[in-house]
Each structure stands twice: as C-alpha cells, then as structure tokens.
Design a protein around this motif. Structure first.
Motif, PDB file in Angstrom:
ATOM      1  N   ILE A   1      42.476  10.087  -4.475  1.00  0.00           N
ATOM      2  CA  ILE A   1      43.652   9.286  -4.158  1.00  0.00           C
ATOM      3  C   ILE A   1      43.635   8.851  -2.690  1.00  0.00           C
ATOM      4  O   ILE A   1      44.075   7.754  -2.343  1.00  0.00           O
ATOM      5  N   GLU A   2      43.089   9.718  -1.811  1.00  0.00           N
ATOM      6  CA  GLU A   2      42.925   9.324  -0.410  1.00  0.00           C
ATOM      7  C   GLU A   2      42.069   8.071  -0.302  1.00  0.00           C
ATOM      8  O   GLU A   2      42.395   7.137   0.450  1.00  0.00           O
ATOM      9  N   GLN A   3      40.971   8.042  -1.046  1.00  0.00           N
ATOM     10  CA  GLN A   3      40.080   6.881  -1.007  1.00  0.00           C
ATOM     11  C   GLN A   3      40.751   5.649  -1.606  1.00  0.00           C
ATOM     12  O   GLN A   3      40.536   4.521  -1.145  1.00  0.00           O
ATOM     13  N   VAL A   4      41.595   5.844  -2.617  1.00  0.00           N
ATOM     14  CA  VAL A   4      42.326   4.710  -3.200  1.00  0.00           C
ATOM     15  C   VAL A   4      43.223   4.067  -2.146  1.00  0.00           C
ATOM     16  O   VAL A   4      43.225   2.838  -1.975  1.00  0.00           O
ATOM     17  N   PHE A   5      43.980   4.889  -1.417  1.00  0.00           N
ATOM     18  CA  PHE A   5      44.867   4.335  -0.388  1.00  0.00           C
ATOM     19  C   PHE A   5      44.085   3.736   0.775  1.00  0.00           C
ATOM     20  O   PHE A   5      44.489   2.723   1.351  1.00  0.00           O
ATOM     21  N   THR A   6      42.965   4.334   1.113  1.00  0.00           N
ATOM     22  CA  THR A   6      42.124   3.772   2.171  1.00  0.00           C
ATOM     23  C   THR A   6      41.620   2.392   1.771  1.00  0.00           C
ATOM     24  O   THR A   6      41.652   1.451   2.567  1.00  0.00           O
ATOM     25  N   ALA A   7      41.163   2.274   0.524  1.00  0.00           N
ATOM     26  CA  ALA A   7      40.678   0.976   0.038  1.00  0.00           C
ATOM     27  C   ALA A   7      41.809  -0.049  -0.016  1.00  0.00           C
ATOM     28  O   ALA A   7      41.634  -1.203   0.399  1.00  0.00           O
ATOM     29  N   LEU A   8      42.974   0.358  -0.517  1.00  0.00           N
ATOM     30  CA  LEU A   8      44.117  -0.558  -0.566  1.00  0.00           C
ATOM     31  C   LEU A   8      44.501  -1.038   0.833  1.00  0.00           C
ATOM     32  O   LEU A   8      44.763  -2.223   1.050  1.00  0.00           O
ATOM     33  N   ASP A   9      44.525  -0.117   1.783  1.00  0.00           N
ATOM     34  CA  ASP A   9      44.879  -0.476   3.152  1.00  0.00           C
ATOM     35  C   ASP A   9      43.905  -1.498   3.731  1.00  0.00           C
ATOM     36  O   ASP A   9      44.305  -2.427   4.438  1.00  0.00           O
ATOM     37  N   LEU A  10      42.620  -1.359   3.407  1.00  0.00           N
ATOM     38  CA  LEU A  10      41.609  -2.267   3.943  1.00  0.00           C
ATOM     39  C   LEU A  10      41.751  -3.690   3.413  1.00  0.00           C
ATOM     40  O   LEU A  10      41.426  -4.653   4.113  1.00  0.00           O
ATOM     41  N   VAL A  11      42.228  -3.837   2.176  1.00  0.00           N
ATOM     42  CA  VAL A  11      42.283  -5.178   1.580  1.00  0.00           C
ATOM     43  C   VAL A  11      43.689  -5.772   1.537  1.00  0.00           C
ATOM     44  O   VAL A  11      43.844  -6.949   1.204  1.00  0.00           O
ATOM     45  N   LEU A  12      44.714  -4.971   1.882  1.00  0.00           N
ATOM     46  CA  LEU A  12      46.085  -5.473   1.752  1.00  0.00           C
ATOM     47  C   LEU A  12      46.339  -6.704   2.600  1.00  0.00           C
ATOM     48  O   LEU A  12      47.050  -7.620   2.183  1.00  0.00           O
ATOM     49  N   CYS A  13      45.783  -6.719   3.807  1.00  0.00           N
ATOM     50  CA  CYS A  13      46.033  -7.865   4.689  1.00  0.00           C
ATOM     51  C   CYS A  13      45.426  -9.153   4.126  1.00  0.00           C
ATOM     52  O   CYS A  13      45.780 -10.249   4.547  1.00  0.00           O
ATOM     53  N   LYS A  14      44.514  -9.013   3.170  1.00  0.00           N
ATOM     54  CA  LYS A  14      43.881 -10.175   2.541  1.00  0.00           C
ATOM     55  C   LYS A  14      44.554 -10.551   1.223  1.00  0.00           C
ATOM     56  O   LYS A  14      44.264 -11.592   0.648  1.00  0.00           O
ATOM     57  N   THR A  15      45.431  -9.685   0.746  1.00  0.00           N
ATOM     58  CA  THR A  15      46.061  -9.903  -0.554  1.00  0.00           C
ATOM     59  C   THR A  15      47.237 -10.855  -0.428  1.00  0.00           C
ATOM     60  O   THR A  15      48.170 -10.604   0.323  1.00  0.00           O
ATOM     61  N   GLU A  16      47.167 -11.962  -1.155  1.00  0.00           N
ATOM     62  CA  GLU A  16      48.248 -12.951  -1.083  1.00  0.00           C
ATOM     63  C   GLU A  16      49.438 -12.559  -1.959  1.00  0.00           C
ATOM     64  O   GLU A  16      50.582 -12.861  -1.639  1.00  0.00           O
ATOM     65  N   ASP A  17      49.165 -11.868  -3.048  1.00  0.00           N
ATOM     66  CA  ASP A  17      50.226 -11.540  -4.005  1.00  0.00           C
ATOM     67  C   ASP A  17      50.848 -10.177  -3.678  1.00  0.00           C
ATOM     68  O   ASP A  17      50.717  -9.217  -4.447  1.00  0.00           O
ATOM     69  N   CYS A  18      51.528 -10.071  -2.529  1.00  0.00           N
ATOM     70  CA  CYS A  18      52.186  -8.820  -2.164  1.00  0.00           C
ATOM     71  C   CYS A  18      53.311  -8.479  -3.134  1.00  0.00           C
ATOM     72  O   CYS A  18      53.584  -7.309  -3.400  1.00  0.00           O
ATOM     73  N   GLU A  19      53.960  -9.502  -3.663  1.00  0.00           N
ATOM     74  CA  GLU A  19      55.031  -9.279  -4.626  1.00  0.00           C
ATOM     75  C   GLU A  19      54.489  -8.635  -5.894  1.00  0.00           C
ATOM     76  O   GLU A  19      55.071  -7.704  -6.449  1.00  0.00           O
ATOM     77  N   GLY A  20      53.328  -9.119  -6.336  1.00  0.00           N
ATOM     78  CA  GLY A  20      52.707  -8.533  -7.519  1.00  0.00           C
ATOM     79  C   GLY A  20      52.272  -7.105  -7.285  1.00  0.00           C
ATOM     80  O   GLY A  20      52.398  -6.247  -8.159  1.00  0.00           O
ATOM     81  N   LEU A  21      51.753  -6.838  -6.083  1.00  0.00           N
ATOM     82  CA  LEU A  21      51.345  -5.473  -5.748  1.00  0.00           C
ATOM     83  C   LEU A  21      52.553  -4.546  -5.739  1.00  0.00           C
ATOM     84  O   LEU A  21      52.499  -3.422  -6.251  1.00  0.00           O
ATOM     85  N   LYS A  22      53.653  -5.036  -5.176  1.00  0.00           N
ATOM     86  CA  LYS A  22      54.880  -4.225  -5.133  1.00  0.00           C
ATOM     87  C   LYS A  22      55.346  -3.868  -6.537  1.00  0.00           C
ATOM     88  O   LYS A  22      55.652  -2.702  -6.827  1.00  0.00           O
ATOM     89  N   LYS A  23      55.369  -4.858  -7.416  1.00  0.00           N
ATOM     90  CA  LYS A  23      55.821  -4.610  -8.787  1.00  0.00           C
ATOM     91  C   LYS A  23      54.910  -3.612  -9.494  1.00  0.00           C
ATOM     92  O   LYS A  23      55.382  -2.733 -10.222  1.00  0.00           O
ATOM     93  N   SER A  24      53.603  -3.755  -9.260  1.00  0.00           N
ATOM     94  CA  SER A  24      52.654  -2.854  -9.913  1.00  0.00           C
ATOM     95  C   SER A  24      52.854  -1.416  -9.461  1.00  0.00           C
ATOM     96  O   SER A  24      52.827  -0.482 -10.262  1.00  0.00           O
ATOM     97  N   MET A  25      53.056  -1.227  -8.163  1.00  0.00           N
ATOM     98  CA  MET A  25      53.162   0.127  -7.618  1.00  0.00           C
ATOM     99  C   MET A  25      54.506   0.774  -7.922  1.00  0.00           C
ATOM    100  O   MET A  25      54.596   1.988  -8.066  1.00  0.00           O
ATOM    101  N   LEU A  26      55.551  -0.035  -7.988  1.00  0.00           N
ATOM    102  CA  LEU A  26      56.880   0.534  -8.184  1.00  0.00           C
ATOM    103  C   LEU A  26      57.283   0.606  -9.655  1.00  0.00           C
ATOM    104  O   LEU A  26      58.328   1.147  -9.984  1.00  0.00           O
TER     105      LEU A  26
END
Length: 415
Positions: free
Chosen positions: A165-190
């Motif tokens: 799970i540490e590696q999952v969050f590390t990977a997400l953190d690395l690509v989040l600034c490139k992700t245009e669909d932040c709204e979609g990511l929010k819905k998926s995580m919540l």
C-alpha cells in the motif's frame, strides 16, 4: 535455441477480448470496453446487440477509436523492435525499466497476486526517473484505476501488505500532478471507506516518504465540501494528521500534513472537529518552536485563523495565553502572508469579539508595540485597517499601557 531475454509477455489490455490477439485498431463501445475494430464489427454484423465482454444490451452500436491505447500499443511494439535488434544490451537490476517492461508490470498487477509488490516497485522506479515517464503512465488509461482498486483491498495489515500500500500511494503521488480527472479520482477513492482506511494505515505505520505521499494524495482528493466532510468523518484521521505536525517530526512531513489539514478544514464542521481534537495546542507549540520555517508558520497561522472563525476556536485561543503570545510574535519579520493571518486572528478575538483575556495576553506579549510598528510598514490596506481597529480597542482599555505611547511615541501614532 530460444533466448530467455527475448521472451515476450503481451500486456492483457492490449489484447482484443474477442480474438485475444494484440489489437491493430482499438475501438471502444458505449459500455467502455475496447475491442479490435475488425472483431467487434464482425460481431455486430452477425446481428448481435450486446457487448461481448459484459453482455450488456448496447444503447448504440457506434464505437469510437481509442487513440490513447493505439499509441501505447505502438510504443510497446516499437520497444519490442528495439529489444530484438539490441540483444547484446546488458540487463542491470538498478537501471530504469523500459516502457515495454513497465507495460508488462502493469499487466502483472492486474493478473497476478504473488509478485505484485515487485511489479509495483518497478513502476515506481520508472515514474521517479522523469516527467516523460510519468506522462506515459498517466496516458496508460488503466493504470490509475488499477492503483485505486488496490486501496479497496487492505487485508490483515501485515508488513508486506503495508509495504504494498505504501508503494501504491507513492505511485499515485508521482502521477497525480499529471492526472486531469481529479474529480474521477476523488469519486473512485471515496466510493468505499476502505480507501481512506488504507490512507490512515500508511499515516500510522508507513515510512516517512510514504506518509508524505499519502498526505499529498489526501489533499488532492479533498476538492469539494462533500469530499472534505467524508474524509474528516474517518475516525482517527485528523488526530493522526495532528500527531504528525508536532515540532519533533520531519519538516517535510509537517508541511504536507498541514497542507492536508488546510484542504480538509474549509467546512465549519471540520474546523470545529479540529478544535475539539486539540488543534490549538498543537499549533501553539509549532508557532513557539525556534526552528519553524516560514512556509510552516504561514500554514499554521492560516489554520489558527480558520479556527478563530468558530466560537469554540476563539474560546480555545483566548484561554491559551501562550498561543496568543505566539501569534503576536509572528506579526512582524516572518512574511506578509504570516502577518495577514496573525493580524486577522488577533482582530477576530480582540476587536470583533472583544475577549478580555485575549486583549490582556496581547498587551503582555508587547503586541501594542508590534501593531504600531506594523502600521508604519508597507502592509496591505486590510492589515492596516485591522491594526487601527485593534489600537482603538486598547486605547479605551484602562488596563492598557498604550497611554505611554501618547507622550513617548506620538510621532508614529496612526491617529
């Protein structure tokens, strides 16, 4: 004899669900499933009106080209050509994985359970290497959803599970600034509380870097009132963020946790929760610490100002003379941002709500001198007006020492 290093693994999402061959012209149906154009056209021409993979009835038989997937298949194909023509290239365990190797690793994340940690570590290594690599991962349309999907499956909290799970969050953190669909990511995580469970697990048990990464991911999904409230409702989350902002913690961790708290604390309900969990005392200690950076000071003062907008927050601040004194000490010589937050908080508790204890604490901390000096500086009109309001309060306060300034410092009096 077949060379082992030329063994080719085809990423599963490059295969057509019908023919199982690598797609030459990928197209997507209205159901979101992608097929090779020739295969799905043949399926539809035979009179079928369902999606072969999901068996959903198609609302429309039209399909659209999946340009992103087509580009990825082309990149993968080109990398194979280079690999075949350069068999002499040595394999170095420390070298950055190729795009082909990363696509295979993503495929293994989806299809295998025994070696996922190794695959994910390879992907993280690739992402850390360059901006181009992070762009590549974001363009791989299945990558972020696959990562988020793993957050729904926190199991026994064993060390290996935490490491993954540490590696999952590390990977997400690395690509989040490139992700245009932040709204979609929010819905998926919540959508499932288990995603926030995963995040809390890393804040509690993760390494320093993974804790920083998880705080940054949390800040990224706190994009509206609904998400901020849902996040704050997770028992233990705000408490853990406060625990990670004490002076003895790593400065980068403190700063990222403060940024997260700022993002979460916008709704009034969350401000009150922050107060009830002891936020005033925590932030008072940070303001009083001798090695607090300018950036951290600004963020702490912003949070204190936010809490002062609630009745409960003002009561806590006014009862804590050390907190008031710490705010006074940050009025000057930090930054214009810090000055504005500090003066706004003092104006709220001393002028707007006329708290006697806060007024006495400001006077005892030599706040009047600082306010007078501030008014002679190049401060903003808003700060100047709030400072003038504060001085008016202290002039009519019989316990104030301001009378001494009428004779000794009249040359800097604002009125």
């Amino acid at each position: 004899m077949v060379r082992d290093d030329l063994y080719i693994t085809v990423p599963s999402f490059f295969r057509c669900p019908i023919s199982l061959d690598v797609m030459k012209s990928p197209v997507s149906l209205c159901t979101g499933v992608t097929y090779d154009r020739s295969s799905i056209q043949r399926w539809l021409d035979n009179g079928n009106n369902t999606c072969p993979a999901t068996m959903q009835v198609l609302q429309t038989k039209e399909f659209v080209p999946n340009r992103t997937l087509q580009r990825l298949i082309q990149i993968w194909s080109d990398s194979l050509t280079h690999r075949v023509h350069s068999p002499e290239s040595p394999t170095n365990a420390e070298s950055v994985p190729s795009k082909h190797q990363v696509l295979v690793a993503i495929s293994e994340l989806e299809s295998r359970t025994d070696n996922r940690l190794d695959s994910l570590e390879k992907i993280v290594h690739f992402a850390r290497d360059s901006e181009e690599n992070r762009d590549f991962l974001v363009r791989t349309e299945c990558f972020v959803p696959v990562l988020v999907g793993f957050l729904d499956n926190v199991n026994d909290g064993t060390r290996r599970s935490v490491e993954f799970i540490e590696q999952v969050f590390t990977a997400l953190d690395l690509v989040l600034c490139k992700t245009e669909d932040c709204e979609g990511l929010k819905k998926s995580m919540l959508k499932k509380q288990s995603s926030i469970d995963s995040l809390l697990l890393i804040l509690q048990q993760g390494s320093l870097n993974s804790r920083i990464a998880s705080a940054r991911v949390l800040k990224s999904i706190a994009v509206d009132v609904e998400s901020k409230l849902l996040i704050a409702e997770k028992e233990g989350l705000i408490s853990e963020l406060l625990n990670l902002t004490t002076p003895e913690q790593d400065p980068d961790l403190i700063e990222n946790c403060l940024s997260c708290l700022i993002a979460i604390s916008a709704p009034k309900r969350n401000k009150m929760r922050l107060v009830h969990l002891g936020g005033v005392k925590v932030f008072s200690k940070l303001l009083s610490a001798t090695n607090t950076s300018v950036s951290v000071t600004e963020k702490v003062l912003k949070l204190v100002e936010a809490m002062s907008s609630t009745k409960e927050g003002r009561a806590e601040i006014c009862e804590d003379a050390a907190c008031v004194a710490a705010i006074v000490n940050k009025v000057l010589k930090v930054s214009s941002v810090a000055t504005e937050h500090a003066v706004t908080t003092l104006w709220s508790v001393c002028y707007l709500f006329r708290d006697q204890k806060a007024q006495e604490a400001v006077t005892k901390a030599n706040g009047l001198t600082k306010i007078l000096l501030l008014m002679q500086s190049n401060c903003s009109p808003q700060v100047r007006q709030m400072s003038a309001d504060l001085l008016k309060i202290f002039r009519v306060n019989s316990k104030s020492c301001l009378s001494s300034y009428d004779t000794k410092t009249t040359h800097i009096m604002p009125f």
